[in-house]
Motif scaffolding. Structure first.
Motif, PDB file in Angstrom:
ATOM      1  N   THR A  10      -4.699  13.449  34.007  1.00  0.00           N
ATOM      2  CA  THR A  10      -4.288  12.315  34.702  1.00  0.00           C
ATOM      3  C   THR A  10      -4.335  12.374  36.530  1.00  0.00           C
ATOM      4  N   THR A  11      -3.855  11.251  36.835  1.00  0.00           N
ATOM      5  CA  THR A  11      -4.051  11.464  38.446  1.00  0.00           C
ATOM      6  C   THR A  11      -3.001  12.075  38.882  1.00  0.00           C
ATOM      7  N   PRO A  12      -3.194  12.674  40.329  1.00  0.00           N
ATOM      8  CA  PRO A  12      -2.022  13.556  40.768  1.00  0.00           C
ATOM      9  C   PRO A  12      -0.593  12.912  40.866  1.00  0.00           C
ATOM     10  N   LEU A  13      -0.828  11.639  41.195  1.00  0.00           N
ATOM     11  CA  LEU A  13       0.685  10.839  41.480  1.00  0.00           C
ATOM     12  C   LEU A  13       1.351  10.646  39.902  1.00  0.00           C
ATOM     13  N   MET A  14       0.564  10.362  38.942  1.00  0.00           N
ATOM     14  CA  MET A  14       1.114  10.545  37.598  1.00  0.00           C
ATOM     15  C   MET A  14       1.814  11.752  37.180  1.00  0.00           C
ATOM     16  N   SER A  15       0.905  12.906  37.465  1.00  0.00           N
ATOM     17  CA  SER A  15       1.424  13.960  37.081  1.00  0.00           C
ATOM     18  C   SER A  15       2.698  14.453  37.996  1.00  0.00           C
ATOM     19  N   ILE A  16       2.675  14.159  39.338  1.00  0.00           N
ATOM     20  CA  ILE A  16       4.092  14.262  40.026  1.00  0.00           C
ATOM     21  C   ILE A  16       5.200  13.645  39.238  1.00  0.00           C
ATOM     22  N   LEU A  17       5.023  12.463  38.958  1.00  0.00           N
ATOM     23  CA  LEU A  17       6.069  11.482  38.503  1.00  0.00           C
ATOM     24  C   LEU A  17       6.415  12.234  37.104  1.00  0.00           C
ATOM     25  N   TYR A  18       5.449  12.602  36.312  1.00  0.00           N
ATOM     26  CA  TYR A  18       5.790  13.208  35.006  1.00  0.00           C
ATOM     27  C   TYR A  18       6.689  14.437  35.210  1.00  0.00           C
ATOM     28  N   THR A  19       6.316  15.474  36.070  1.00  0.00           N
ATOM     29  CA  THR A  19       6.886  16.594  36.460  1.00  0.00           C
ATOM     30  C   THR A  19       8.116  16.358  36.759  1.00  0.00           C
ATOM     31  N   GLY A  20       8.556  14.995  37.619  1.00  0.00           N
ATOM     32  CA  GLY A  20       9.863  14.805  38.200  1.00  0.00           C
ATOM     33  C   GLY A  20      10.750  14.630  36.964  1.00  0.00           C
ATOM     34  N   CYS A  21      10.140  13.718  36.007  1.00  0.00           N
ATOM     35  CA  CYS A  21      10.755  13.229  34.910  1.00  0.00           C
ATOM     36  C   CYS A  21      11.543  14.485  33.894  1.00  0.00           C
ATOM     37  N   VAL A  22      10.309  15.505  33.785  1.00  0.00           N
ATOM     38  CA  VAL A  22      10.697  16.675  33.059  1.00  0.00           C
ATOM     39  C   VAL A  22      11.752  17.343  33.630  1.00  0.00           C
ATOM     40  N   VAL A  23      11.697  17.881  34.845  1.00  0.00           N
ATOM     41  CA  VAL A  23      12.702  18.726  35.547  1.00  0.00           C
ATOM     42  C   VAL A  23      14.229  17.783  35.486  1.00  0.00           C
ATOM     43  N   THR A  24      14.044  16.583  35.697  1.00  0.00           N
ATOM     44  CA  THR A  24      15.273  15.750  35.514  1.00  0.00           C
ATOM     45  C   THR A  24      16.056  15.925  34.245  1.00  0.00           C
ATOM     46  N   PHE A  25      15.105  15.786  33.009  1.00  0.00           N
ATOM     47  CA  PHE A  25      15.453  15.670  31.678  1.00  0.00           C
ATOM     48  C   PHE A  25      16.088  17.228  31.146  1.00  0.00           C
ATOM     49  N   ILE A  26      15.337  18.096  31.816  1.00  0.00           N
ATOM     50  CA  ILE A  26      15.627  19.718  31.425  1.00  0.00           C
ATOM     51  C   ILE A  26      17.018  19.693  32.192  1.00  0.00           C
ATOM     52  N   ASN A  27      17.095  19.611  33.194  1.00  0.00           N
ATOM     53  CA  ASN A  27      18.455  19.866  33.754  1.00  0.00           C
ATOM     54  C   ASN A  27      19.731  18.703  33.171  1.00  0.00           C
ATOM     55  N   TRP A  28      19.434  17.711  32.597  1.00  0.00           N
ATOM     56  CA  TRP A  28      20.338  17.001  32.107  1.00  0.00           C
ATOM     57  C   TRP A  28      20.743  17.400  30.749  1.00  0.00           C
ATOM     58  N   TYR A  29      19.600  17.916  30.072  1.00  0.00           N
ATOM     59  CA  TYR A  29      19.767  18.486  28.763  1.00  0.00           C
ATOM     60  C   TYR A  29      20.792  19.609  28.733  1.00  0.00           C
ATOM     61  N   VAL A  30      20.363  20.627  29.701  1.00  0.00           N
ATOM     62  CA  VAL A  30      21.033  22.007  29.447  1.00  0.00           C
ATOM     63  C   VAL A  30      22.473  21.783  30.350  1.00  0.00           C
ATOM     64  N   GLY A  31      22.807  20.602  31.200  1.00  0.00           N
ATOM     65  CA  GLY A  31      23.837  20.564  31.988  1.00  0.00           C
ATOM     66  C   GLY A  31      24.833  19.669  31.309  1.00  0.00           C
ATOM     67  N   PRO A  32      25.066  18.442  31.965  1.00  0.00           N
ATOM     68  CA  PRO A  32      25.948  17.271  31.613  1.00  0.00           C
ATOM     69  C   PRO A  32      25.751  17.040  29.912  1.00  0.00           C
ATOM     70  N   ALA A  33      24.636  16.979  29.406  1.00  0.00           N
ATOM     71  CA  ALA A  33      24.527  16.816  27.966  1.00  0.00           C
ATOM     72  C   ALA A  33      25.246  17.781  27.109  1.00  0.00           C
ATOM     73  N   ALA A  34      25.301  18.907  27.836  1.00  0.00           N
ATOM     74  CA  ALA A  34      26.195  19.948  27.088  1.00  0.00           C
ATOM     75  C   ALA A  34      25.798  20.112  25.598  1.00  0.00           C
ATOM     76  N   ARG A  35      24.339  20.420  25.502  1.00  0.00           N
ATOM     77  CA  ARG A  35      23.709  20.732  24.167  1.00  0.00           C
ATOM     78  C   ARG A  35      23.296  21.917  24.068  1.00  0.00           C
TER      79      ARG A  35
END
Length: 757
Positions: free
Chosen positions: A132-157
């Motif tokens: 994909t384009t660099p912008l889409m790649s950056i946005l997706y990477t940000g989403c992945v980082v956010t989800f991982i930290n939510w998943y192992v943090g506040p989500a308490a899973r």
């Protein structure tokens, strides 16, 4: 729901295997292929996983099945579009969305494989970065980082317990860093790779454009344009000068060997290209390449030629200069070795040997001249000699002169000449070369060695050259400043030398060089402590040859290297077998020539021989001469030290001859000295000589150098050796050189019985 994940101590074989991948963006066709194979690979993996789960009874039909189906459909669509090379961006999105979506569903719906799914999810930014384009790649990477930290943090899973400690936060940070790193690893190389690719592509296009433009200019440019009618008259002429109205054959001349082919081409009304000729205009002549094309009217009737004449005068002059430089020695102006080799090749076929005479000349002690007067003085001597020989070549019909080496020259007379005429020319060459030269306000004396040869019926040019080479070496062996001409008795000697030189290498290869061994005895009890290996050769034509003769011939050529290796290897093999048979340990002495000692790779050669023969290094002794060492003292000492590091000892042979000096023994890294037999011969008649022997014995003990009394032939000489206190002795009194089979274990007993105490 809270899932615990516990990591135990890492195994001993665990480790990171990092690979740096530099990807330069390829054309869209390559991008299609990557997406196609990536989609197919993921489909194969999914199919294998689902089948394994079905077989294990762990795959349930639920919402996950629908998600798997959608993922498969997306991947199939991406593969189909890639195979058809359509919608590149859509292909990338289908691949990039389907895989992460499936992983997210796995994380949100299933408790199994959570940590593995998080790891896989953290590396998916690399897919977005690639497709994909660099912008889409950056946005997706940000989403992945956010989800991982939510998943192992506040989500308490998920809890990550490492050796009893909660490292959940560090795990989230690590997975985030992996995601960011994967995104960067894909985006940056792709971004810069695309820039490099585009830059290279633009440069190639620019170079091709320039090349095509240059080719067009080269094809269109010319110095003269001509149009000739069917009668051969020039009706149009463009260029410097004017030739309109003249016949083209009066303007273009000098076709040389190409004229016949050109006439045939013109008669057949065919085009021709780059035919070399001379363009004659207004008293001037130009070397040109002429190209022409026939002209016909609409009815096919021949109307003449149009042609272009390119001026190649400068190029021809430059090429001539290059040819001259390639065959001319820049210092002396004489022809060089390339020209010499070309002449010799031309003389190999169809030459009358009686019409060829060869003269080799070599300046005597040229190295000393360079050392004394510098390289400027040496160059001045060579230039002066070149000028003298050039004048001689002008005066002497059929004489060609070459500089074939540093101070080596060769004159070849290409006409029949009597022996008297050849002898006179050889002496004339010697006298010219031996005249002093003036340099830096001083006169430099020169002496020259000249060797001449003439051909006889049935001889080839190589043999004539070999005879001349043998003659000049004969002249130098007489002290230089000599001229050897091919008189009958001299020619016989030279032919013997050439024959021995030719047959020596084949004799080495066939193992025809034999070795004899002379014993070295301990003075105190006449016990055998060593042997010296001495080469012997029986020539098929000349019979037994004096070792000094064939070794000197080998020394004069590169044969000495192969000869020395053969002798050392054979001696080590013989003596190791003898020691094994008789259970004795004796020292083996092998003579090494100066050229062999200073040759490249000598230390490696000794090492290789010791390894191949398994001969003990501490039992090998290499004998060298002081004359050879002084040829290049510093290099010789370095080689000697390297040899001693192997465990091999060094002996200085023939001490007491020439310019031997006791003071040098202090600086030379030798283990043993062999006194020349002349000391002991004089000791029989001179008290002073006997006193010198005592002094030498005492000096050797002070310098911690063992001394061998060499060449002892009488009991009286042996008595002087014993009284002087020398440790070892060698000579005919104790045994002549003989084959290894005659070196028996009872040798020492025989010697003690024959020599009175």
């Amino acid at each position: 729901m809270r899932k615990k994940f516990t990591i135990t101590e890492p195994s001993a074989g665990a480790g990171a295997n990092d690979q740096a991948v530099v990807a330069i963006a390829a054309p869209d066709r390559l991008q299609h292929s990557i997406i196609l194979y990536s989609s197919l690979t993921v489909l194969v993996i999914m199919f294998a996983v689902i089948v394994s789960l079905v077989v294990a009874g762990q795959y349930n039909l639920n919402l996950g099945t629908i998600i798997d189906s959608l993922t498969v459909a997306a991947l199939c669509s991406a593969a189909y579009l890639a195979s058809k090379r359509r919608q590149l961006l859509l292909q990338g999105l289908l691949l990039c969305i389907s895989v992460p979506a499936n992983l997210l569903a796995m994380l949100l719906m299933d408790d199994q494989g959570i940590f593995l799914a998080l790891q896989l999810l953290s590396i998916t930014p690399i897919i977005w970065g690639l497709f994909t384009t660099p912008l889409m790649s950056i946005l997706y990477t940000g989403c992945v980082v956010t989800f991982i930290n939510w998943y192992v943090g506040p989500a308490a899973r998920l809890d990550v317990i490492v050796n009893g400690a909660n490292d959940t936060f560090l795990t989230g940070v690590s997975l985030s860093l992996i995601a960011v790193g994967c995104g960067i690893a894909a985006v940056l190389p792709k971004h810069f790779g695309r820039q490099v690719y585009d830059a290279l592509k633009r440069r190639v296009q620019r170079e091709n454009l320039n090349l095509n433009r240059s080719m067009a200019y080269a094809e269109l440019s010319s110095d003269w344009h001509l149009e000739v009618d069917e009668a051969g008259k020039i009706i149009h002429f463009f260029g410097k000068g004017d030739a309109t109205g003249r016949h083209w054959r009066d303007v273009l001349i000098g076709w040389d060997a190409e004229e016949t082919a050109l006439n045939q081409t013109i008669m057949e009304r065919q085009p021709f290209s780059k035919v070399k000729a001379i363009l004659r205009l207004g008293g001037e002549q130009y070397r040109v390449e002429f190209s022409g094309r026939p002209q016909f009217n609409k009815h096919g009737v021949f109307r003449g030629y149009i042609g272009i004449a390119h001026d190649i005068s400068v190029r021809e002059e430059f090429e001539q200069r290059l040819r001259q430089q390639a065959t001319t020695d820049l210092l002396t102006g004489l022809e060089n070795r390339h020209a010499f080799n070309a002449l010799i090749e031309s003389l190999k076929d169809g030459v009358d040997p009686e019409a060829v005479s060869v003269f080799y000349l070599d300046l005597d002690k040229f190295k000393e001249l360079n050392d004394r007067h510098g390289h400027g003085g040496g160059d001045a001597a060579l230039v002066a000699l070149g000028q003298r020989l050039t004048r001689l070549a002008i005066e002497e019909p059929g004489l060609r002169i070459f500089r074939i080496g540093g101070d080596e020259f060769c004159c070849i007379l290409l006409r029949s000449a009597s022996l008297k005429e050849v002898s006179g020319l050889a002496r004339r060459i010697k006298n010219l070369a031996s005249e002093p030269i003036s340099y830096d306000g001083r006169l430099i004396d020169l002496t020259t060695s000249v060797g001449a040869s003439t051909g006889e019926r049935g001889e080839g040019i190589e043999y004539i050259l070999e005879l001349a080479d043998a003659a000049v070496y004969d002249a130098k062996s007489q002290g230089g400043d000599a001229c050897i001409v091919p008189e009958p008795h001299i020619r016989e000697r030279l032919e013997r030398r050439v024959s021995i030189h030719r047959d020596l290498m084949s004799a080495i290869a066939r193992g025809e060089i034999g070795l004899h061994y002379q014993p070295i005895m301990r003075v105190s009890d006449c016990s055998l402590v060593g042997v010296e290996a001495l080469a012997r050769w029986t020539h098929p034509k000349y019979g037994a040859i004096d070792p000094a003769e064939f070794i000197e011939i080998a020394e004069a050529s590169r044969h000495i290297i192969a000869f020395g290796e053969y002798v050392m290897r054979q001696a080590c093999t013989d003596m190791l077998a003898w020691m094994t048979e008789f259970g004795q340990t004796v020292r083996l002495s092998v003579n090494v020539s100066p050229n062999e000692l200073l040759s490249h790779g000598f230390v490696a050669s000794v090492t290789r021989i010791l390894e191949e023969t398994h001969f003990p290094p501490n039992l090998l002794e290499i004998e060298i001469t002081e004359r050879g060492v002084l040829r290049n003292l510093d290099t010789s000492c370095e080689v000697i030290e390297a040899i001693r590091d192997l465990g091999v000892t060094i002996a200085l042979d023939d001490f007491g001859t020439g310019n031997s000096s006791l003071s040098r023994l202090e600086n030379l890294p030798v283990d043993r000295v062999k006194l020349d037999r002349s000391f002991f011969v004089r000791a029989e008649h001179s008290d002073r000589a006997r006193q010198v022997l005592g002094i030498l014995s005492g000096m050797s003990r002070v310098l911690d150098i063992n001394v061998i009394a060499e060449g002892v032939e009488t009991e009286e000489q042996f008595r002087f050796v014993n009284l002087a206190g020398f440790g070892e002795v060698q000579g005919y009194l104790f045994g002549r050189p003989a084959p290894i089979s005659q070196l028996g274990e009872d040798l020492a007993a025989k010697v003690r019985a024959e020599i009175p105490a």
